[in-house]
Design a protein around this motif. Structure first.
Motif, PDB file in Angstrom:
ATOM      1  N   THR A 141       4.419   6.206  -9.279  1.00  0.00           N
ATOM      2  CA  THR A 141       3.221   6.254  -9.021  1.00  0.00           C
ATOM      3  C   THR A 141       3.007   4.725  -8.744  1.00  0.00           C
ATOM      4  O   THR A 141       3.382   3.777  -9.301  1.00  0.00           O
ATOM      5  CB  THR A 141       2.477   6.537 -10.684  1.00  0.00           C
TER       6      THR A 141
ATOM      7  N   ASP B  89      -1.874   7.915  -4.679  1.00  0.00           N
ATOM      8  CA  ASP B  89      -0.922   6.722  -4.632  1.00  0.00           C
ATOM      9  C   ASP B  89       0.224   7.156  -5.536  1.00  0.00           C
ATOM     10  O   ASP B  89       0.792   6.500  -6.415  1.00  0.00           O
ATOM     11  CB  ASP B  89      -1.589   5.702  -5.331  1.00  0.00           C
ATOM     12  N   GLU B  90       0.895   8.374  -5.132  1.00  0.00           N
ATOM     13  CA  GLU B  90       1.807   8.865  -5.994  1.00  0.00           C
ATOM     14  C   GLU B  90       2.938   9.372  -4.729  1.00  0.00           C
ATOM     15  O   GLU B  90       2.577   9.754  -3.689  1.00  0.00           O
ATOM     16  CB  GLU B  90       1.518  10.116  -6.767  1.00  0.00           C
TER      17      GLU B  90
END
Length: 230
Positions: free
Chosen positions: A163, A220-221
């Motif tokens: 992450t 955003d992973e």
């Protein structure tokens, strides 16, 4: 093994194989489904359509990747819905990747609840070293992730979730609507680092057969799935 889970795994495997066959003209040799905790993997082996085989012989793997990306955008919805129908678990996030050299693929799904009371193994052999290696490779490729979580799903499958990995320029590329291009570039770059590293075999003390990686830019992973020998 829970009989209901075993039945669900077979149904998902059969559905995925048939779906790929209908849309690509040729199905995979085998499809293995694994559930652990709220995670589900679909491991696809020996899968390459006739036209893709020709393109691969011409070193056109990027074209194959783009073709599969476009088709999978449509197919993932069907796979997500089928998993929900069979297991009762709603899929919140789904990732996928291909290894053209091995003719293999991976679909990694995250549910909103646990599948059939299964569990993941958090403290597997080499966990700290794997996460440190992923952190180092991520930094070399873009930046150190804000958070790394990893676990073992079975004796052959390790999943890593990162992450907070996007840098500012990548966020700008996404803002301009170039997500597909960014994913192609990042996949080429990161998989180069991952596959060129022999450290995973030394850390896990077993041979690594496949490594898959995908991203969800909105979250955003990123997920990485490592397939080893048993």
């Amino acid at each position: 093994m829970n009989s209901d889970m075993q039945s669900a795994q077979k149904e998902i495997s059969s559905f995925t194989g048939s779906l790929l066959r209908e849309n690509f003209g040729k199905g995979p040799e085998s499809v293995f489904v694994q559930m652990a905790g709220k995670y589900l993997t679909i491991y696809i082996r020996n899968f390459l359509s006739p036209i893709e085989k020709v393109l691969q012989q011409q070193d056109q793997d990027l074209i194959i990747d783009e073709m599969r990306q476009k088709l999978m955008y449509a197919l993932i919805h069907d796979i997500r819905a089928f998993i929900n129908a069979v297991t009762g678990v709603q899929i919140e996030h789904i990732y996928y990747d291909w290894n053209m050299t091995n003719r293999s693929g991976m679909i990694f799904a995250i549910g909103n609840e646990i599948f059939y009371d299964t569990v993941v193994v958090d403290n597997y052999h080499g966990k700290e070293e794997v996460e440190q290696k992923i952190s180092t490779l991520s930094k070399e490729a873009e930046k150190t992730p804000e958070k790394i979580t990893s676990f073992q799903m079975n004796s052959r499958t390790i999943a890593v979730i990162r992450t907070g990995i996007l840098v500012r320029i990548e966020k700008e590329i996404i803002r301009y609507g170039k997500e597909t291009l960014l994913k192609v570039i990042k996949r080429s770059l990161e998989k180069g680092y991952l596959h060129n590293s022999t450290n995973f075999e030394a850390i896990l003390d077993k041979k690594v057969h496949d490594i898959f990686v995908d991203w969800d830019f909105e979250l955003d992973e990123s997920t990485i799935v490592i397939i080893t020998e048993a």
